[in-house]
Design a protein around this motif. Sequence first.
Motif, PDB file in Angstrom:
ATOM      1  N   CYS A   1      -0.379  -1.630  -4.500  1.00  0.00           N
ATOM      2  CA  CYS A   1      -1.692  -2.277  -4.598  1.00  0.00           C
ATOM      3  C   CYS A   1      -2.765  -1.291  -4.133  1.00  0.00           C
ATOM      4  O   CYS A   1      -2.485  -0.364  -3.367  1.00  0.00           O
ATOM      5  CB  CYS A   1      -1.732  -3.558  -3.766  1.00  0.00           C
ATOM      6  SG  CYS A   1      -1.462  -3.312  -2.004  1.00  0.00           S
ATOM      7  N   PRO A   2      -3.987  -1.461  -4.598  1.00  0.00           N
ATOM      8  CA  PRO A   2      -5.051  -0.527  -4.215  1.00  0.00           C
ATOM      9  C   PRO A   2      -5.401  -0.648  -2.736  1.00  0.00           C
ATOM     10  O   PRO A   2      -5.349  -1.735  -2.153  1.00  0.00           O
ATOM     11  CB  PRO A   2      -6.224  -0.950  -5.103  1.00  0.00           C
ATOM     12  CG  PRO A   2      -5.941  -2.360  -5.484  1.00  0.00           C
ATOM     13  CD  PRO A   2      -4.456  -2.498  -5.518  1.00  0.00           C
TER      14      PRO A   2
ATOM     15  N   GLU B   1     -10.574   1.004  -2.975  1.00  0.00           N
ATOM     16  CA  GLU B   1     -10.048   1.380  -4.292  1.00  0.00           C
ATOM     17  C   GLU B   1     -10.134   0.200  -5.253  1.00  0.00           C
ATOM     18  O   GLU B   1     -10.067  -0.959  -4.836  1.00  0.00           O
ATOM     19  CB  GLU B   1      -8.587   1.832  -4.187  1.00  0.00           C
ATOM     20  CG  GLU B   1      -8.400   3.121  -3.431  1.00  0.00           C
ATOM     21  CD  GLU B   1      -6.939   3.532  -3.381  1.00  0.00           C
ATOM     22  OE1 GLU B   1      -6.687   4.678  -2.988  1.00  0.00           O
ATOM     23  OE2 GLU B   1      -6.063   2.717  -3.725  1.00  0.00           O
ATOM     24  N   GLN B   2     -10.272   0.511  -6.519  1.00  0.00           N
ATOM     25  CA  GLN B   2     -10.320  -0.526  -7.542  1.00  0.00           C
ATOM     26  C   GLN B   2      -8.946  -0.688  -8.191  1.00  0.00           C
ATOM     27  O   GLN B   2      -8.134   0.231  -8.198  1.00  0.00           O
ATOM     28  CB  GLN B   2     -11.355  -0.170  -8.616  1.00  0.00           C
ATOM     29  CG  GLN B   2     -12.788  -0.227  -8.108  1.00  0.00           C
ATOM     30  CD  GLN B   2     -13.780   0.001  -9.234  1.00  0.00           C
ATOM     31  OE1 GLN B   2     -13.421   0.478 -10.299  1.00  0.00           O
ATOM     32  NE2 GLN B   2     -15.030  -0.355  -8.990  1.00  0.00           N
ATOM     33  N   GLU B   3      -8.721  -1.885  -8.736  1.00  0.00           N
ATOM     34  CA  GLU B   3      -7.452  -2.138  -9.422  1.00  0.00           C
ATOM     35  C   GLU B   3      -7.395  -1.378 -10.738  1.00  0.00           C
ATOM     36  O   GLU B   3      -8.420  -1.001 -11.306  1.00  0.00           O
ATOM     37  CB  GLU B   3      -7.296  -3.640  -9.704  1.00  0.00           C
ATOM     38  CG  GLU B   3      -6.892  -4.437  -8.487  1.00  0.00           C
ATOM     39  CD  GLU B   3      -6.425  -5.828  -8.874  1.00  0.00           C
ATOM     40  OE1 GLU B   3      -6.742  -6.261  -9.997  1.00  0.00           O
ATOM     41  OE2 GLU B   3      -5.746  -6.464  -8.060  1.00  0.00           O
ATOM     42  N   GLU B   4      -6.170  -1.171 -11.197  1.00  0.00           N
ATOM     43  CA  GLU B   4      -5.962  -0.515 -12.488  1.00  0.00           C
ATOM     44  C   GLU B   4      -6.283  -1.509 -13.600  1.00  0.00           C
ATOM     45  O   GLU B   4      -5.580  -2.495 -13.776  1.00  0.00           O
ATOM     46  CB  GLU B   4      -4.501  -0.063 -12.614  1.00  0.00           C
ATOM     47  CG  GLU B   4      -4.104   1.021 -11.644  1.00  0.00           C
ATOM     48  CD  GLU B   4      -4.623   2.385 -12.062  1.00  0.00           C
ATOM     49  OE1 GLU B   4      -4.686   2.645 -13.269  1.00  0.00           O
ATOM     50  OE2 GLU B   4      -4.964   3.169 -11.177  1.00  0.00           O
TER      51      GLU B   4
ATOM     52  N   ASP C   1      -3.222  -4.388 -13.268  1.00  0.00           N
ATOM     53  CA  ASP C   1      -4.379  -5.261 -13.456  1.00  0.00           C
ATOM     54  C   ASP C   1      -3.927  -6.675 -13.087  1.00  0.00           C
ATOM     55  O   ASP C   1      -3.301  -7.374 -13.886  1.00  0.00           O
ATOM     56  CB  ASP C   1      -4.831  -5.191 -14.915  1.00  0.00           C
ATOM     57  CG  ASP C   1      -6.106  -5.984 -15.182  1.00  0.00           C
ATOM     58  OD1 ASP C   1      -6.403  -6.889 -14.380  1.00  0.00           O
ATOM     59  OD2 ASP C   1      -6.783  -5.707 -16.183  1.00  0.00           O
TER      60      ASP C   1
ATOM     61  N   LEU D   1       0.853  -1.182   0.000  1.00  0.00           N
ATOM     62  CA  LEU D   1       0.000   0.000   0.000  1.00  0.00           C
ATOM     63  C   LEU D   1       0.893   1.237   0.000  1.00  0.00           C
ATOM     64  O   LEU D   1       2.044   1.182   0.441  1.00  0.00           O
ATOM     65  CB  LEU D   1      -0.901   0.011   1.232  1.00  0.00           C
ATOM     66  CG  LEU D   1      -1.974  -1.089   1.327  1.00  0.00           C
ATOM     67  CD1 LEU D   1      -2.561  -1.117   2.730  1.00  0.00           C
ATOM     68  CD2 LEU D   1      -3.065  -0.860   0.292  1.00  0.00           C
ATOM     69  N   GLU D   2       0.373   2.337  -0.475  1.00  0.00           N
ATOM     70  CA  GLU D   2       1.170   3.571  -0.489  1.00  0.00           C
ATOM     71  C   GLU D   2       1.552   3.989   0.926  1.00  0.00           C
ATOM     72  O   GLU D   2       2.642   4.515   1.151  1.00  0.00           O
ATOM     73  CB  GLU D   2       0.389   4.682  -1.193  1.00  0.00           C
ATOM     74  CG  GLU D   2       0.256   4.451  -2.689  1.00  0.00           C
ATOM     75  CD  GLU D   2      -0.318   5.652  -3.415  1.00  0.00           C
ATOM     76  OE1 GLU D   2      -0.293   6.756  -2.842  1.00  0.00           O
ATOM     77  OE2 GLU D   2      -0.790   5.483  -4.544  1.00  0.00           O
TER      78      GLU D   2
ATOM     79  N   GLN E   1      -0.877   7.937 -12.456  1.00  0.00           N
ATOM     80  CA  GLN E   1      -1.042   6.838 -11.512  1.00  0.00           C
ATOM     81  C   GLN E   1      -0.092   5.675 -11.803  1.00  0.00           C
ATOM     82  O   GLN E   1       0.110   4.825 -10.958  1.00  0.00           O
ATOM     83  CB  GLN E   1      -2.498   6.328 -11.561  1.00  0.00           C
ATOM     84  CG  GLN E   1      -3.526   7.374 -11.167  1.00  0.00           C
ATOM     85  CD  GLN E   1      -3.329   7.852  -9.745  1.00  0.00           C
ATOM     86  OE1 GLN E   1      -3.043   7.065  -8.851  1.00  0.00           O
ATOM     87  NE2 GLN E   1      -3.473   9.152  -9.534  1.00  0.00           N
ATOM     88  N   SER E   2       0.445   5.609 -13.014  1.00  0.00           N
ATOM     89  CA  SER E   2       1.282   4.474 -13.400  1.00  0.00           C
ATOM     90  C   SER E   2       2.724   4.916 -13.517  1.00  0.00           C
ATOM     91  O   SER E   2       3.047   5.749 -14.352  1.00  0.00           O
ATOM     92  CB  SER E   2       0.798   3.899 -14.738  1.00  0.00           C
ATOM     93  OG  SER E   2      -0.515   3.420 -14.606  1.00  0.00           O
TER      94      SER E   2
ATOM     95  N   LYS F   1       0.230   0.587  -9.724  1.00  0.00           N
ATOM     96  CA  LYS F   1      -0.848  -0.398  -9.569  1.00  0.00           C
ATOM     97  C   LYS F   1      -1.112  -1.083 -10.905  1.00  0.00           C
ATOM     98  O   LYS F   1      -1.026  -0.455 -11.956  1.00  0.00           O
ATOM     99  CB  LYS F   1      -2.108   0.301  -9.061  1.00  0.00           C
ATOM    100  CG  LYS F   1      -1.909   0.946  -7.696  1.00  0.00           C
ATOM    101  CD  LYS F   1      -3.059   1.864  -7.344  1.00  0.00           C
ATOM    102  CE  LYS F   1      -2.754   2.629  -6.062  1.00  0.00           C
ATOM    103  NZ  LYS F   1      -3.785   3.631  -5.745  1.00  0.00           N
TER     104      LYS F   1
END
Length: 494
Positions: free
Chosen positions: A316-317, A321-324, A238, A96-97, A120-121, A236
Amino acid sequence: MNKAGSRKTTSRSPIRKNKSGHPGKVRYIVPQLDGELVSYRQFMERQNEAWFQEKYDPIQQARFTKEKREEALFNSEDFFNNLKEHKFDDIKLDLLESELKDLKDEDQEELQTFQEMDQQSYHQEVYFKSNIDVTKSPYYGFDADRNTLFIRNISNTLSRFEFKEKLKNLPGFLSLSISDPTKISDNSRFGWVQFKDPESTEQAIGKIQSLMIDDHQFLVQKSQKSGKKLIKIAGKIDSKKALEVTTELIKALDKEKNIKENPLMQELDENLEKKRLDLQILYLRRVHSYCYFCGVQYHDERMLSSKCSVQHLRLCPGEGEQEEEISFDFPTWQTKSVQIAEKKIKEINNKYAGSGEMEEEKNMIDEEKEAEELIRNQFIEKIEKEYNSAQKYPCNLCSKKFIGITYLIKHQETKHPQEFQEKLKESRQEIALQNYCNDPMKLTTIPKKGGGIQNQKSNKKFQQKHKKYRDWDEPTEAPQEIINTANLINYNDI
């Protein structure tokens, strides 16, 4: 005219003046020194060096490929044993961040961040706090210093195969890694020798120092353990797509290395099933020296850790939060890594296309025999191009002619064996040259030590001595009337 009546000679060419009274200048367009001619010259300079042959010669490449296959088999068995003994049960390669913030060394200098199209990436380089060992649980990064000896002066003329044969006799020997020549190593190479345990490592120091190969003595020292190790953090991802791609990639790379019955490709227990993606990413690094996030593969994990990092984690989200989700309409580092992996999967599957026993037999092909066949085919293709429209194939070593190229080859092989081997040697050299030219990371000419500094000093002296000097061939310095009247010579037309 001089007293003898002959024309005076001068070391300087006469300068013609243009209408404005300024000397006329000739301007040049010089092509960049790159391409086949320069590559060929550099190839000829280095072709007899052992490291160069190992990298580009087809037979030496085959030997190296075979060696790497054996190492991958050994590493896979070690990985499977650790998996069976539940040593990876606590693996955790995502953060996690907030976790990353707590783990990151607060005193570290600002390191590089690789920002992509969307904010974000990204990949960022970090150091963890000194009390966190990233080489151990739960990150299992590569420990480059564990039971390792560092050799700082491996000659370019020393064959790694010859050197490894000597090292194999040392108790506890595991692996040998050798770098390419670099500018800082003064045309020699660095080496790392890993052993099974600390005792074997200590015993090997004196033995390698006393080892003499071609009057060459090695400078050996124990690899110093560094407190902080560089780690890369990916953005993050998929997870579903990553799991799918890494599964297919492992199947392909295992096929290439002839690794069978991989437990990761089977159903795992409930605890490990949740960590399957982490295990597969770690397996790719440890066994196949492949970083999924960077999309790069090296000869061994040591080289991977030096070029990438000792471990490549991912964000990781957080809760809620949802995944990328991956989208190929908007390319990011994630889509690039997937595309690189899929390309590699396709290449390997095409190479080892087949099924059942046929596929297994193809995997077991002797690489050296395959390389010899490649050299032979290169020679045959060369003859076919030369006599494409001819009804008969003449032997250029005697007066005989043959209705088929197969008969010509057989004739030369039996009746002119020495000349035939010379021709095969030429074909082998042509393949090596082609491999060198196609290598995007090929090493170019290494300047002599201190050469660059010396040139800089001489340039400074010239500038100080000629402070008022103006280069009229330089558009930013030359008067406009000179630029307009300059003749243009383009060397690309020659």
